[in-house]
Design a protein around this motif. Structure first.
Motif, short mmCIF file in Angstrom:
data_model
loop_
_atom_site.label_atom_id
_atom_site.label_comp_id
_atom_site.label_asym_id
_atom_site.label_seq_id
_atom_site.Cartn_x
_atom_site.Cartn_y
_atom_site.Cartn_z
N HIS A 217 0.80 -1.22 0.00
CA HIS A 217 0.00 0.00 0.00
C HIS A 217 0.84 1.28 0.00
O HIS A 217 0.32 2.36 -0.23
CB HIS A 217 -0.97 -0.02 1.19
CG HIS A 217 -2.03 -1.06 1.02
ND1 HIS A 217 -2.63 -1.72 2.06
CD2 HIS A 217 -2.58 -1.59 -0.11
CE1 HIS A 217 -3.50 -2.60 1.58
NE2 HIS A 217 -3.47 -2.53 0.28
N LEU A 223 0.46 0.47 -8.83
CA LEU A 223 -0.92 0.92 -9.08
C LEU A 223 -1.27 0.86 -10.56
O LEU A 223 -2.28 0.32 -10.96
CB LEU A 223 -1.08 2.38 -8.64
CG LEU A 223 -1.24 2.71 -7.18
CD1 LEU A 223 -1.52 4.19 -7.00
CD2 LEU A 223 -2.38 1.90 -6.57
N VAL A 226 -0.69 -3.17 -11.89
CA VAL A 226 -1.57 -4.23 -11.37
C VAL A 226 -3.04 -3.82 -11.41
O VAL A 226 -3.91 -4.62 -11.76
CB VAL A 226 -1.17 -4.59 -9.92
CG1 VAL A 226 -2.10 -5.65 -9.34
CG2 VAL A 226 0.26 -5.09 -9.87
N HIS A 227 -3.30 -2.55 -11.07
CA HIS A 227 -4.71 -2.14 -10.94
C HIS A 227 -5.17 -1.22 -12.08
O HIS A 227 -6.25 -0.64 -12.00
CB HIS A 227 -4.92 -1.39 -9.62
CG HIS A 227 -4.42 -2.15 -8.43
ND1 HIS A 227 -4.82 -3.43 -8.14
CD2 HIS A 227 -3.53 -1.80 -7.45
CE1 HIS A 227 -4.21 -3.84 -7.03
NE2 HIS A 227 -3.42 -2.88 -6.60
N THR A 230 -8.59 -1.69 -13.33
CA THR A 230 -9.65 -1.79 -12.31
C THR A 230 -10.00 -0.45 -11.68
O THR A 230 -11.16 -0.14 -11.47
CB THR A 230 -9.21 -2.78 -11.20
OG1 THR A 230 -8.79 -3.98 -11.83
CG2 THR A 230 -10.34 -3.09 -10.24
N ILE A 231 -8.96 0.33 -11.35
CA ILE A 231 -9.22 1.61 -10.67
C ILE A 231 -9.86 2.59 -11.67
O ILE A 231 -9.30 2.85 -12.73
CB ILE A 231 -7.92 2.20 -10.08
CG1 ILE A 231 -7.43 1.27 -8.95
CG2 ILE A 231 -8.13 3.62 -9.58
CD1 ILE A 231 -6.14 1.69 -8.30
N ASN A 237 -3.65 3.88 -15.43
CA ASN A 237 -3.75 2.71 -16.30
C ASN A 237 -2.38 2.40 -16.89
O ASN A 237 -1.46 3.22 -16.80
CB ASN A 237 -4.85 2.87 -17.36
CG ASN A 237 -4.51 3.94 -18.36
OD1 ASN A 237 -3.55 3.80 -19.10
ND2 ASN A 237 -5.30 5.01 -18.36
N VAL A 335 -15.25 -2.83 -6.77
CA VAL A 335 -13.91 -2.37 -7.18
C VAL A 335 -12.88 -2.74 -6.11
O VAL A 335 -11.80 -3.26 -6.41
CB VAL A 335 -13.90 -0.83 -7.43
CG1 VAL A 335 -12.49 -0.33 -7.71
CG2 VAL A 335 -14.84 -0.48 -8.57
N LYS A 338 -12.01 -6.37 -6.10
CA LYS A 338 -11.21 -6.71 -7.28
C LYS A 338 -9.75 -6.25 -7.08
O LYS A 338 -8.81 -6.99 -7.33
CB LYS A 338 -11.83 -6.05 -8.51
CG LYS A 338 -11.35 -6.61 -9.81
CD LYS A 338 -12.39 -6.54 -10.92
CE LYS A 338 -11.83 -7.24 -12.15
NZ LYS A 338 -11.09 -6.35 -13.04
N VAL A 339 -9.62 -5.01 -6.59
CA VAL A 339 -8.27 -4.46 -6.36
C VAL A 339 -7.51 -5.35 -5.37
O VAL A 339 -6.34 -5.70 -5.58
CB VAL A 339 -8.35 -3.00 -5.83
CG1 VAL A 339 -7.01 -2.56 -5.25
CG2 VAL A 339 -8.78 -2.06 -6.94
N GLU A 342 -6.41 -8.59 -6.79
CA GLU A 342 -5.22 -8.40 -7.65
C GLU A 342 -3.96 -8.33 -6.79
O GLU A 342 -2.93 -8.94 -7.11
CB GLU A 342 -5.38 -7.11 -8.48
CG GLU A 342 -6.39 -7.25 -9.61
CD GLU A 342 -6.85 -5.91 -10.19
OE1 GLU A 342 -7.60 -5.93 -11.18
OE2 GLU A 342 -6.48 -4.84 -9.66
N ASP A 343 -4.06 -7.60 -5.67
CA ASP A 343 -2.90 -7.53 -4.77
C ASP A 343 -2.60 -8.89 -4.15
O ASP A 343 -1.44 -9.28 -3.98
CB ASP A 343 -3.17 -6.53 -3.64
CG ASP A 343 -3.01 -5.10 -4.09
OD1 ASP A 343 -2.22 -4.88 -5.02
OD2 ASP A 343 -3.67 -4.22 -3.52
#
Ligand code: FES
Ligand code: FE2
Length: 444
Positions: A217, A223, A226-227, A230-231, A237, A335, A338-339, A342-343
């Motif tokens: 974190h 970010l 990986v995300h 999703t974010i 992106n 969301v 999902k995040v 992924e982590d």
């Protein structure tokens, strides 16, 4: 001038004129002491023991104790008759049962095994018998007045339950030596006014190392990668991977890292604060104006398990009716889950690599951008040496894993809530569609 500089300067002076140098040396020493007295240290003062946001206020109800663990130690949280919060070591002093499955009756904690009841001071209150009339023990009253529960200091503020964890619960709360005020941990002190925000909250459990999750974190690099899909933020992106000017400041209570766009007109991209032992605050831009702020609390349940409470504070979508109509909460949760899934994919195998000693053996090299992560590990390693929290309630290969199983409540390790959330979205969508169709049919 730093300490080395002062030492160097004195050495040179001594070679030329010792009497003058003594004066200069004294002067410098005085100056240094005076400076140090006012200058806060850039080393974090708190270690791994201390205030943890352990759960959310909404987890506590009037009938069932909330059971969890911290650093392997099982604890129970409930509210007594006067609605005071209590945090008790999960051990009934009659025959050592846990309070899992127990009750809170009239503000008293009741053991599920033989029904012993305890007052908020931790004293047994059913002094004539435990539950069954046929238990005859002439000495019972004397016995019951001698058993007691062990407790930790806990407080409820801003919708969080905080406990002051030392690894050593006590029968008398006044025996705790609280060296860190709870005020240092309250959200209002972190540069934003929580009253002007609404928030969503999710709680997730990971079967992996607590410190690895914190590292994740604090890590802005992943970010985008990986995300990125999703974010829901155009800035995040895989295609807009960009570099930032990073500014890190270290103080006694926090490490803060600001990531600013290289193009100055775009301002600050993100700001991250680490507040030991377990809190991270992430601001989208300057805290006083940030449109959303994430607060993540990390709880070390057991060696291989950690819980994260995530609150997503926002300045937009504050109308309760609208957010409910649009299923905003459920969609936000979707969301989040999902995040975190992924982590989780990364973290559990990284935890294994860590446990195997692969990460320790100089097989990894951090980047310049990983400075925040490096500072975190520096703090963590020195705090671990000082506080050795895992040695306070150690487990071994033979220890049964009951608490690990019981305490796993939330996704991503347990997909139950994620599925529930999905079902709730479909159900609510169906209702929202059927109601107008039904009305139209009635009118026709
Ligand atoms: S173990 Fe709790 S009442 Fe017997
Ligand atoms: Fe992540």
């Amino acid at each position: 001038m730093n300490d080395d500089g002062i030492a160097q300067f004195n050495k040179v002076s001594l070679g030329s004129d010792s009497s003058t140098s003594t004066n200069i040396s004294e002067l410098n020493n005085e100056k240094r002491l005076a400076n140090n007295a006012h200058k806060p240290s850039n080393q974090l003062k708190n270690g791994l023991l201390g205030w943890y946001a352990i759960c959310s206020s909404k987890d506590i109800n009037d009938e069932k104790p909330y059971c969890t663990t911290i650093y392997n130690e099982p604890i129970v949280i409930y509210k007594d008759k006067e609605s005071n919060l209590r945090c008790v070591k999960d051990l009934c002093p009659h025959r050592g049962a846990s309070f899992i499955g127990g009750q809170v009756i009239d503000g008293e904690l009741v053991c599920p095994y033989h029904g012993a009841r305890y007052s908020s001071e931790g004293k047994c209150t059913n002094l004539s018998k435990i539950t069954c009339n046929h238990i005859v023990d002439d000495n019972y009253n004397n016995y019951a007045s001698k058993i007691h529960l062990y407790q930790y200091i806990c407080k409820e503020i801003g919708g969080y339950i905080y406990i002051y964890y030392t690894g050593n619960a006590k029968t008398n709360l006044s025996e705790f030596n609280v060296v860190d005020t709870i005020n240092n941990h309250l959200l209002n002190n972190y540069g934003f006014d929580i009253a002007s925000y609404e928030y969503e909250e999710v709680v997730v459990d990971f079967k992996c190392d607590w410190a690895r999750i914190i590292e994740n974190h604090l890590d802005i690099l992943h970010l985008f990668w990986v995300h990125g899909d999703t974010i829901p933020d155009n800035d995040v992106n895989r295609d807009v991977i960009t570099s930032f000017n990073q500014e890190i400041t270290r103080e006694e209570n926090q490490i803060e890292s600001k990531y600013k766009h290289k193009d100055k007109s775009l301002g600050e991209f993100i700001r991250i604060k680490f507040l030991p032992p377990g809190r991270i605050v992430i601001y989208k831009g300057d805290p006083s104006v940030a449109r959303y702020i994430q607060v993540l609390d990390h709880i070390p349940l057991s060696k291989n398990q950690a819980r994260v409470i995530v609150r997503h504070y926002r300045k937009f979508m504050k109308n309760k009716f609208l957010t409910s109509l649009l299923l905003f909460r459920q969609l936000q949760h979707r969301v989040f889950y999902k995040v975190f899934a992924e982590d989780y994919m990364i973290l559990r195998t990284q935890t294994y690599n860590n446990q195997m000693g692969y990460i320790e053996k100089d097989n990894v090299k951090l980047l310049g951008e990983d400075k925040m992560v490096q500072y975190f590990w520096d703090w963590f390693k020195s705090s671990e040496t000082k506080d050795h929290p895992w040695e306070l309630h150690p487990t071994n290969v033979d220890t049964n894993k009951v608490h690990e199983d019981i305490s796993m409540l939330y996704p991503p390790a347990n997909p139950r809530l994620e599925k529930q959330n999905k079902r709730s979205i479909y159900l609510n969508l169906a209702i929202r569609l059927l109601v107008p169709i039904g009305l139209v049919l009635i009118i026709i």
